[in-house]
Every structure is written in structure tokens, then in C-alpha cells.
Design an enzyme around this catalytic site. Sequence first.
Site, PDB file in Angstrom:
ATOM      1  CE  LYS A  29      12.654  14.332 -18.950  1.00 37.14           C
ATOM      2  NZ  LYS A  29      12.252  12.976 -19.430  1.00 37.14           N
TER       3      LYS A  29
ATOM      4  CD  GLU B 159      15.306  15.221 -22.653  1.00 36.13           C
ATOM      5  OE1 GLU B 159      15.524  14.948 -23.846  1.00 36.13           O
ATOM      6  OE2 GLU B 159      14.444  14.640 -21.974  1.00 36.13           O
TER       7      GLU B 159
ATOM      8  CD  GLU C 197      11.481   9.460 -29.407  1.00 36.14           C
ATOM      9  OE1 GLU C 197      12.159  10.411 -28.960  1.00 36.14           O
ATOM     10  OE2 GLU C 197      10.362   9.152 -28.957  1.00 36.14           O
TER      11      GLU C 197
ATOM     12  CE  LYS D 198      14.042  13.986 -26.948  1.00 36.27           C
ATOM     13  NZ  LYS D 198      14.000  13.550 -25.607  1.00 36.27           N
TER      14      LYS D 198
ATOM     15  CD  GLU E  84      15.444   9.272 -28.299  1.00 39.70           C
ATOM     16  OE1 GLU E  84      15.800   9.798 -29.344  1.00 39.70           O
ATOM     17  OE2 GLU E  84      14.247   9.249 -27.919  1.00 39.70           O
ATOM     18  CB  SER E  85      13.557   6.987 -22.377  1.00 35.22           C
ATOM     19  OG  SER E  85      13.125   8.051 -23.169  1.00 35.22           O
TER      20      SER E  85
ATOM     21  CG  ASN F  34      11.554   7.019 -26.265  1.00 34.73           C
ATOM     22  OD1 ASN F  34      12.111   6.780 -25.191  1.00 34.73           O
ATOM     23  ND2 ASN F  34      10.555   7.881 -26.379  1.00 34.73           N
TER      24      ASN F  34
HETATM   25  O1  LIG Z   1      14.162  11.212 -18.590  1.00 35.69           O
HETATM   26  P1  LIG Z   1      14.686  10.029 -19.302  1.00 35.69           P
HETATM   27  O2  LIG Z   1      13.982   8.752 -18.964  1.00 35.69           O
HETATM   28  O3  LIG Z   1      16.193   9.902 -19.130  1.00 35.69           O
HETATM   29  O4  LIG Z   1      14.416  10.267 -20.870  1.00 35.69           O
HETATM   30  C1  LIG Z   1      15.039  11.291 -21.617  1.00 35.69           C
HETATM   31  C2  LIG Z   1      14.414  11.382 -23.007  1.00 35.69           C
HETATM   32  O5  LIG Z   1      14.706  10.205 -23.699  1.00 35.69           O
HETATM   33  C3  LIG Z   1      12.900  11.601 -22.922  1.00 35.69           C
HETATM   34  O6  LIG Z   1      12.704  12.807 -22.274  1.00 35.69           O
HETATM   35  C4  LIG Z   1      12.231  11.622 -24.296  1.00 35.69           C
HETATM   36  C5  LIG Z   1      12.407  10.720 -25.281  1.00 35.69           C
HETATM   37  N1  LIG Z   1      11.685  11.045 -26.375  1.00 35.69           N
HETATM   38  C6  LIG Z   1      11.008  12.165 -26.117  1.00 35.69           C
HETATM   39  C7  LIG Z   1      10.155  12.915 -26.914  1.00 35.69           C
HETATM   40  C8  LIG Z   1       9.630  14.073 -26.414  1.00 35.69           C
HETATM   41  C9  LIG Z   1       9.887  14.479 -25.117  1.00 35.69           C
HETATM   42  C10 LIG Z   1      10.750  13.747 -24.285  1.00 35.69           C
HETATM   43  C11 LIG Z   1      11.309  12.588 -24.787  1.00 35.69           C
END
Ligand SMILES: O=P(O)(O)OC[C@@H](O)[C@@H](O)c1c[nH]c2ccccc12
Length: 271
Positions: free
Chosen positions: A56, A54, A160, A115, A211-212, A181
Site C-alpha cells: 500500500k 499489503e 469485507e 485491493k 483487517e486493519s 475491517n
Molecule cells: O494499514 P492497516 O491498518 O494495517 O490496514 C490494512 C488494510 O486492512 C486496509 O488497508 C484496508 C482495509 N480495507 C480496505 C479497503 C480498501 C483499501 C484499503 C483497505
Amino acid sequence: MNASEDSLAPEVRSILNAARERPGGDERVSVSARSFPDAVAETEAAGRVPVVAEVKPTSPTTDGERTDDPVELAEEMVAGGATALSVLTEPDHFGGSTENLRRIREAVDVPVLRKDFVVKESQLDAVEADLVLLIARFVGEDLPDLVTAARERGFQPLVEVHDRAELESALEAGAEIIGVNNRDLGKLEVDLETFESVAPHAPDDVTLLAESGVKTVGDARRMRAAGADALLIGTAIMDGDVRANTERFAGATDAAEDAKTDADTDTETTE
Ligand SMILES: O=P(O)(O)OC[C@@H](O)[C@@H](O)c1c[nH]c2ccccc12
């Protein structure tokens, strides 16, 4: 604001309020999407872990902002073996832009996920992408219509979810690509058990993303063991050398784990 929004973290409420005001595109887009399930299958066949890396620049839970050229970051991620890319287009809280996505998609061959916090159909037309994120909790009962609207434009919708009820809604809406998520949008806290508790309820033919919160190779293996077809990783890739970081996660296979365990055992037996 409705009752369920009361339970959102203030940052998330602010993101959502901004998202509702954001204009859509002037013209309906028509995308010829690069297949995400095919890309995942190719990575698996090559014995690698499918990683969606990602781009970001920042987030409400990240300190500072990465100001490097997003296209260079994206190319490094692909060089490191990313199966697909996720590109933030949310401008106010994540430092993203539709222009970043447009430039990145032009520069790479892998599927690219948009995203953002799309809450209405016209917002799908802001920019072309291969996949588009729809967050079950934010779109509520509009989910089936938005899934359809996304597909009509050629996007592969990624829905999601955060719990089993949202998973059911995603399946009812016909989602074929689903992300669980691990971050709770109410408290902004991450718990990898979220994926572990939801994943067993997803049918096998769904392409399932964790995710995340994947920070280490151990976390990556843990999500794979729980059934993740692919891992969506932002912060842990953006922090430092994005190419080396992506390579590390893409190499987080069971085979690598077995080799390590064998090595450990060898050491033990020679001791
Ligand atoms: O930085 P991380 O913890 O690896 O997470 C990435 C991604 O899952 C996270 O940015 C995210 C998950 N769902 C979202 C919705 C919108 C914006 C961002 C996100």
C-alpha cells in the site's frame, strides 16, 4: 448519494465516487487461482501466523508515500514469510495500479488479493488476481451477484464487513472468505474490538481475516485469540523494513507468547 453514504468520511466518499467512474476491463478474465485457504492451512501447519502483507504505497490515513519498486517490496514480504499478499490497485487515493498487481503476481508464488473498490461486474475484469475484495458496505444489495460474478471468473472473493449485519449479508451471499475491517469507514478510526465483537458470529468453516489496525505483535496475538485465521496488515509492514516486519508478525504465535511468559516467570522465580 444515499443516506448511508452521508455517514461516510469525506475521503471515503471521494474514493467511492472515483470508483464508480473507473472503467472495467475489455474482456472477461479467467483466473486459475492459488488457493488462499490452503495457503493459510500450510502456514498454520508450519507453526506460523498467517499474514496477508499489503503493498500500500499510501492511503488517506498515511503520511507520505512509499516509492520503492512494489515488486521488490512484495518479494521481501514473501521472504519474510507472508502467506499471501494484498496489492492496492486504487490509483487516486492509495498510489496503486493494476500494473503493480500484474507484475507482483508474476513475481511471487503466494496468493495475491486485489485491493480496490470494485462496485460493478466489469471492474472485475481490470486485472487477474487470486482473490478480489468486495466491500459489503459499498456494494450493498449487489453483493450476491458480485460474489457469483467473481467466482465465475475463477477469483476467490474476500468479502469485507464491519458489523454483524454485514456479516449476515456476506454469509447469505455465500462468502467463504470474510474480512472484518477494524477501521470504521465513517470516521476512519480503528478499533480492534470490532473484530472481537463480530468474529464469534462467523461459522467455523469460514476463513476469517482481521483487517486493519494491527500495529504490534500484541495486537496480532489479540486478533488471533479472538479467532482470526489470518491477519491483513498494511501500514505496520510498509513502515520500515518490510521483510523484518512481516517476519515479526508471522512469528507472533501463542508458543512465542508462552515462551515469553515462561521466561518472565523464570526471571521472577530467580529474583
Ligand atoms: O494499514 P492497516 O491498518 O494495517 O490496514 C490494512 C488494510 O486492512 C486496509 O488497508 C484496508 C482495509 N480495507 C480496505 C479497503 C480498501 C483499501 C484499503 C483497505
